[in-house]
Every structure is written in C-alpha cells, then in structure tokens.
Design a protein around this motif. Structure first.
Motif, short mmCIF file in Angstrom:
data_model
loop_
_atom_site.label_atom_id
_atom_site.label_comp_id
_atom_site.label_asym_id
_atom_site.label_seq_id
_atom_site.Cartn_x
_atom_site.Cartn_y
_atom_site.Cartn_z
N ARG A 6 10.04 -28.67 22.29
CA ARG A 6 10.45 -29.99 21.86
C ARG A 6 9.36 -31.02 22.12
NH1 ARG A 6 15.20 -30.54 24.59
NH2 ARG A 6 14.39 -32.15 25.95
N LYS A 31 22.11 -34.71 27.37
CA LYS A 31 21.98 -33.38 27.95
C LYS A 31 21.68 -32.36 26.87
CE LYS A 31 25.18 -33.75 31.91
NZ LYS A 31 24.66 -34.90 32.47
N PRO A 32 20.56 -32.50 26.17
CA PRO A 32 20.30 -31.59 25.04
C PRO A 32 20.06 -30.17 25.52
CG PRO A 32 18.39 -32.95 25.46
CD PRO A 32 19.45 -33.44 26.38
N GLY A 33 20.57 -29.22 24.75
CA GLY A 33 20.33 -27.83 25.07
C GLY A 33 21.31 -27.24 26.06
N THR A 34 22.13 -28.10 26.68
CA THR A 34 23.09 -27.55 27.64
C THR A 34 24.29 -26.97 26.91
OG1 THR A 34 24.18 -29.68 27.81
CG2 THR A 34 22.46 -29.20 29.43
N MET A 70 14.50 -31.96 17.85
CA MET A 70 15.75 -32.22 18.54
C MET A 70 16.54 -30.94 18.75
SD MET A 70 17.15 -35.61 16.84
CE MET A 70 16.12 -36.41 15.68
N SER A 71 15.99 -29.81 18.41
CA SER A 71 16.76 -28.58 18.52
C SER A 71 16.73 -28.09 19.96
CB SER A 71 16.22 -27.51 17.57
OG SER A 71 15.22 -26.79 18.20
N TYR A 72 17.27 -26.92 20.16
CA TYR A 72 17.60 -26.51 21.53
C TYR A 72 16.40 -26.04 22.33
CZ TYR A 72 21.98 -26.66 19.15
OH TYR A 72 23.04 -27.07 18.40
N ARG A 73 15.33 -25.65 21.67
CA ARG A 73 14.22 -25.09 22.43
C ARG A 73 13.47 -26.21 23.13
NH1 ARG A 73 14.36 -23.07 17.59
NH2 ARG A 73 15.23 -20.99 17.40
N ARG A 74 13.63 -26.26 24.43
CA ARG A 74 13.15 -27.42 25.17
C ARG A 74 11.64 -27.47 25.24
NH1 ARG A 74 16.47 -29.24 30.45
NH2 ARG A 74 17.72 -30.78 29.38
#
Lengths: 353, 323
Positions: A336, B131-134, A329-333
């Motif tokens: 993910r 909107k994850p990561g935004t 769930m972290s920021y690195r898409r």
C-alpha cells in the motif's frame, strides 16, 4: 474519477522512458500491468466464473430444459406439483428448485429468467454506453455552449424521479400491443431496455466529460492538432483510446444496477410482459405465498443477488486493476505504502503540468 | 452568494418546467387509451363522451391541455394540484387529498430509514477506514458489497420470512386499519421496512466514507494536524471526517428526496399505504392524473434537495465559489 485518467494516460508514455538509469528493468505495457493485477484478484475471478456459467446457462436454457429436465418453461404441472390446497411442491429430484406459484418448473423458469436479465442488462448498458460516451466526449471536447447544454440536460435527467417515470413510460407504451411513439416502440424486452438506458446515460456521460476536459489540454492532443488532425480524428483516435479504461469500469458497474432496475420493474408488474420469464416476476409471484413455499422466493432471489454481486465484484476488480491508487486502498499493507507514493508522484506531475 | 442562489433557483424552475413537459408527454400524450372512456365508466354514449372530453379539455389544443396541467404545479394554495385536472379518473377523488393523506406514511418510512442507514453506513465506513486490512474491515466490505448488490424486494421478503414467519419477532406487513402512523411507528410496524430500505444505502455510504476517509487521511493537512500533537481521535473526527463526509451530504440529500417521491418497492412489499403504493395502484388502473401528481411532486422534492445540498455544500466546502 480523474485519478483513472491520470494513471492510464500516464502509462502509454512509460514504456518509452526506460532509456535512462533503469534500462535493465523490463518495461511492462499498461495491458500487462492490468492483467497481472487483475489476475491476482480472486473475488473478481469468482465473479467472472459465475457470469460465464450464467451466460452458458442462459444460452443453453432451451437445450437443458428439453434434454435434462424435460420440462418446458411454460409447461404446467398442476397434478404432480401442487398439493391438495393448490400450493406448489418443493424441490425434488425431477424439479430441482421445486414448482412456482403457477406449478411450473422453477429451475427452468430461473434459467429462462437469466436470459431476460442478461439481454435487458446488456442491451440497456450498451445503449447507455453509446449515448453517454458520445455526449460526454462532445461536451468535454467542445466545451462552451455545447457543454452547457449537455451538462444541463444531464442535470435534468439526474433530477427526474426515475422509477416513477420509468414505470409510467413502460406502462404507457406497454398497455396495448400497438405500443407508443406511433408504433415505433413496442412492449417487450426492448422497451424496458430503452427506458432504463434513457435514464442512466448521464452517469457515463459525466465521467467521460470530466476525463475529456483534462485530456484535451494534454500535449499529445496539441501535437495531433499541430499535425493537422481534425476534431473528429482527435476525439476518436487520440482521446477515446485514453478513456477506454474508465468506460469499461463504469459500464461494468452499471450492469448490475440495470439488472436490478429490470427486476424491480418486473417485480412491480410493469416490466417485461408477464409472458416472459423474469426473476422479478417470479419474486413478485412468490411474495404472495413465500411463507408457505420458501423456494419460490429463495432461488430467483439468490440468482438475482449472485448475479449483481458477480458483476459488482468484476467491476471493482477492473477498477482496482486499472487504477493503482484504488489498489493502494486494498488489503495488502506492505504494497500500500509504495503504491500510494507512486500515486502521489503522478498526482504531483499532473498538478505541475 | 445571493447571485448564486438566484441563479440556482432560476435553474430549478427551468428543470421543473422541463420535467413537467416530459411528464405531460409521457402520461398524457403517449398512452393510446382515451381518458374520456376511463372517466365515463361502463358503456358510455357518444354524447356522454363528448361532454366528458369537453370538460377535461381534450377537445382543445395541446398547449391549452398542457397549461391546465402545468397550472396545477405552481405551489400556490388553490392552484397546486387543483381539483379540475388532478382527480382520479376512477372515483373522482382529488389527487391532492390522496397525496396528503398518504404523505405521513412515506415520510415516516423515509425518515426512519434514512436515520438507520446513516447510523449503519457512516460508523462502518469510519471503522474500516481507520483499521484497513483487519477482520472488521473485511467483514464491513463484504457487507458493503452484498448490501449494494441485494435487491430491496428480495431482502424484504427474506426479512419477513425470517423475522415474522419463522421467529415471530416482528409484526407482519402493513398497518392495521384504524392505526395512526405514529402508533404504527411506536409499535414497530416500520422496523422491517426501515431495515430493508436502509441496507442498500448503508452499504453505499460505508464504501464511500471508507474511500473518502482513506484518501483524506493521506493529505498533507492531516500530517500537519498529527505533527501538531493532536490525538489520533481528534485528527480523525475533527479534521479527517469533515472533508470525508462532505460528498455524503450531497448523496444523502438526493437519496432522501428520491424516496420522498414514494419508496415504491418497499411500500409495495410491506403493503404500506404511502405515495409509492398509491402510484402503483394508479398505474395498474392507468389512472394517469394521480401518477402525474406524484411524479411531479417527487421531482419537486428532488429539485429542492438539489438546491439545498448545493447551498449547504458551499458552506461546508470553502473551496466552492458561488459564481
């Protein structure tokens, strides 16, 4: 919560498995995987650095106050540090954080306050961890009546009005120097730690119990039992090593709430004795004059906030590093998706098992 | 369902009994001070003390004393917080009257704060989950981390310093004498207390909603809903949120119940004459019947909330079986 156990307990088997097609891939031990993930977490790194500095500051507080600032924690500077209205003066070269309500060096007070916060937090958290892990493992392992008893006890403790009872306990035991419980519990830092620990162990016990309930059905436990291992041995040597990760994560996350608990009690005037420097005490003093002396509120408050934030960052970082699905769930898409797929595979494996 | 409710109610009564015993030990048996001296006032004679001890039942057995105390916890008119046991050792005012005259303040504080943290926490959680990561997500999560870590009393002091003393937008702390609770709410006296009460919980809720919603959105039934051709909005709000919000219901019930027993810190910083402030004053003067009354009332709220939440949970989550 159960996620962590699945991943962590799934990993000890993995180094043995690359006998098949993926033999050229270097197997990494769970510890290596953990470290490589944890090291990438910049927030957690900042948290660790801050905590390390804080610990150094707390340990070196007497030395710094003697050698650098030349002000003791209880030394009053009534003539130099108060104005004609008796209000404390602000930050200056000799007094980095200014003076507090009683015209003491606020920087030195904050430094000594770190000691109180850390001692209470570590002691209370340690107590919680021991009690929580012990009862959680026993409840989850033996199930049946013992589990019912411990679980109901947890329900009762969790439905207590904690702050009110803690205030009551601390003030009941702290009113006189003789303490309470026939003199066994004396007012002071330990009393506050005991009280905090008394009310928060179910948080750990609940998580541990849930983990143990699933772990005890696993093959390696069965194998140990087939080899004639005793219950105690299975609990200590087979199950406990597999729940170390969630225990570490949740105790780390309990530390900031225990720091806040102590500060709240002290802020309300019923925490550590008033002679002991504490951020809660300083803020409580500041609440009378903060409109005229912002620094009395700002520095202790910011230290308290930064400390809890740092522990939360480290706790979150540990959880993400231990648990691939939380990291999913972290920021690195890009990562993910892959990691989620991996997570779902372990989930399926567990549900079919 | 009926059996489940009966069992839960019986357990609730058991919890209340345990809590009452615990409270009795903490507040009556642990303190080394003699209540009779507190009731008697200055320079009592030995005879006076004896009379007071007898009237308080202090010369009777522990069980008799406990029963006198426990009787006051039975929610029955005339019995509940009865005046024979539950009165202030200082001015002999009945705890019952004190509590009910202060309950509206605590109620206004809690309800307003709860509405505020729901309105803050849930939308923030939803937005950052879809909107994850935004940039929005990152900002929301930083808010959540700082909010979770922020001590209520520090936050309250900062709010007062900025909004009252520096910018003169918000009224100062406390309710002016003679003002009703509703009047104070309308005048905005509660806005800063509400905010400082709400931030921590809002932060918790946004983290929880975000985590739950993200996990739910990767479930199979969401994929099914999408493949049916439903709009993304409908998938999120109709299918995703329902199961993502179920744990929030549990937490919300407990949080509100905890605060109804007195939002001690917020009330003491903002000098709001609610249950929490009453408790603190009673604690300072070692006036234990008052503290016991509030503590047990607080436990009562929590236990009731527990029951309501459990039953509600069974309705919201069809997987829960009531056995």
């Amino acid at each position: 919560m159960a996620k962590i156990a699945e991943d962590v307990s799934a990993e000890p088997g993995s180094p043995g498995s690359p006998a098949g097609p993926a033999s050229e891939v270097v197997g990494r031990s769970p510890r290596e995987i953990f470290w490589s993930r944890f090291r990438r977490d910049r927030f957690a790194f900042v948290g660790i650095v801050f905590i390390a500095c804080l610990i150094v500051m707390a340990i070196a507080a007497p030395w710094i106050s003697r050698e650098v600032t030349h002000h003791g924690p209880n030394q009053l500077f009534l003539f130099t540090m108060t104005d004609q209205y008796g209000l404390p003066k602000g930050p200056s070269k000799a007094f980095w954080f200014g003076a507090d309500v009683a015209a003491r060096d606020l920087f030195v007070r904050v430094m000594y306050g770190a000691r109180t916060s850390l001692i209470v937090a570590f002691f209370a958290t340690g107590l919680e961890m021991v009690v929580g892990v012990l009862l959680g493992v026993v409840a989850g392992f033996y199930r049946g009546k013992i589990d019912t008893l411990i679980s109901r006890l947890m329900d009762v403790v969790l439905s207590l009005p904690v702050l009110l009872l803690a205030l009551g306990l601390v003030s009941a035991c702290g009113l006189q120097d003789t303490g309470c419980m026939w003199g066994l519990v004396k007012p002071g830092l330990l009393l506050v730690s005991y009280v905090i620990g008394l009310f928060s162990w179910p948080y750990i016990a609940r998580i541990v119990r849930g983990q143990v309930l699933t772990l005890r059905e696993r093959e390696f436990v069965e194998a140990a039992r087939a080899m004639g291992a005793s219950n105690t041995r299975i609990m200590l040597r087979e199950i406990l090593p597999n729940i170390v990760a969630p225990i570490i994560v949740y105790t780390t996350l309990l530390i900031p709430s225990n720091i806040l608990f102590e500060a709240s009690l002290s802020f309300l005037g019923i925490g550590v004795p008033s002679s002991v420097p504490s951020w809660g005490h300083e803020l409580s003093d500041a609440s009378q004059i903060f409109d005229a002396a912002w620094w009395t509120m700002f520095f202790p408050g910011m230290f308290l906030l930064a400390t809890t934030l740092a522990f939360n960052l480290v706790g979150d970082g540990l959880r993400d590093a231990f648990d691939p699905r939380a990291a999913a769930m972290s920021y690195r898409r890009s990562k993910r998706k892959a990691e989620r797929r991996a997570g779902e595979q372990t989930k399926e494996a567990v549900s079919t098992a | 369902m009926l059996r489940y409710m009966i069992r839960r109610t019986l357990f609730m009564i058991l919890v209340l009994i345990v809590i009452s015993i615990f409270t009795f030990i903490v507040f009556v048996k642990l303190p080394t001070t003699d209540p009779a001296i507190r009731v008697a006032g200055k320079h009592p004679t030995a005879a006076q003390l004896r009379v007071i001890r007898h009237s308080l039942g202090l010369d009777r057995s522990v069980f008799y004393q406990y029963w006198g105390f426990a009787k006051g916890l039975i929610p029955w008119p005339g019995l509940f917080l009865n005046r024979q046991v539950y009165f202030s050792w200082y001015n002999r005012v009945a705890v019952h009257d004190e509590i009910f005259s202060r309950l509206p303040v605590t109620l206004a504080l809690t309800v307003g704060g709860a509405i505020m943290w729901l309105l803050m926490g849930i939308p923030i959680g939803i937005i950052s989950a879809i909107k994850p990561g935004t940039l929005i997500d990152r900002a929301a999560m930083i808010f959540a981390l700082v909010g979770v870590s922020a001590p209520v009393f520090f936050l309250a002091l900062v709010l007062l310093y900025l909004f009252h003393f520096t910018w003169h937008i918000a009224p100062s702390s406390g309710i002016p004498p003679g003002e009703s609770v509703i009047g104070a709410v309308l005048k905005g006296d509660f806005v800063l207390p509400w905010i400082s009460l709400a931030v921590t919980s809002a932060a918790f809720y946004s983290r929880m909603v975000r985590g739950n919603l993200m996990e739910t959105m990767s479930e199979d039934y969401i994929r099914t809903a999408r493949s049916k051709g439903l709009s993304e909005r409908r998938v999120i709000y109709k299918h995703g949120l329902r199961s993502a919000l179920t744990p929030v219901v549990t937490m919300f019930g407990m949080d509100v119940a905890f605060l109804l027993g007195g939002a001690v810190i917020t009330e003491s910083v903002f000098q709001l004459p609610g249950l929490g402030q009453y408790t603190i004053q009673a604690l300072y003067s070692a006036d234990f019947p008052a503290v016991m009354g509030v503590t047990v009332l607080g436990a009562f709220f929590i236990v009731i909330a527990n029951l309501v939440v459990d039953i509600l949970y069974a309705f919201l989550d069809p997987r829960v079986r009531y056995t």
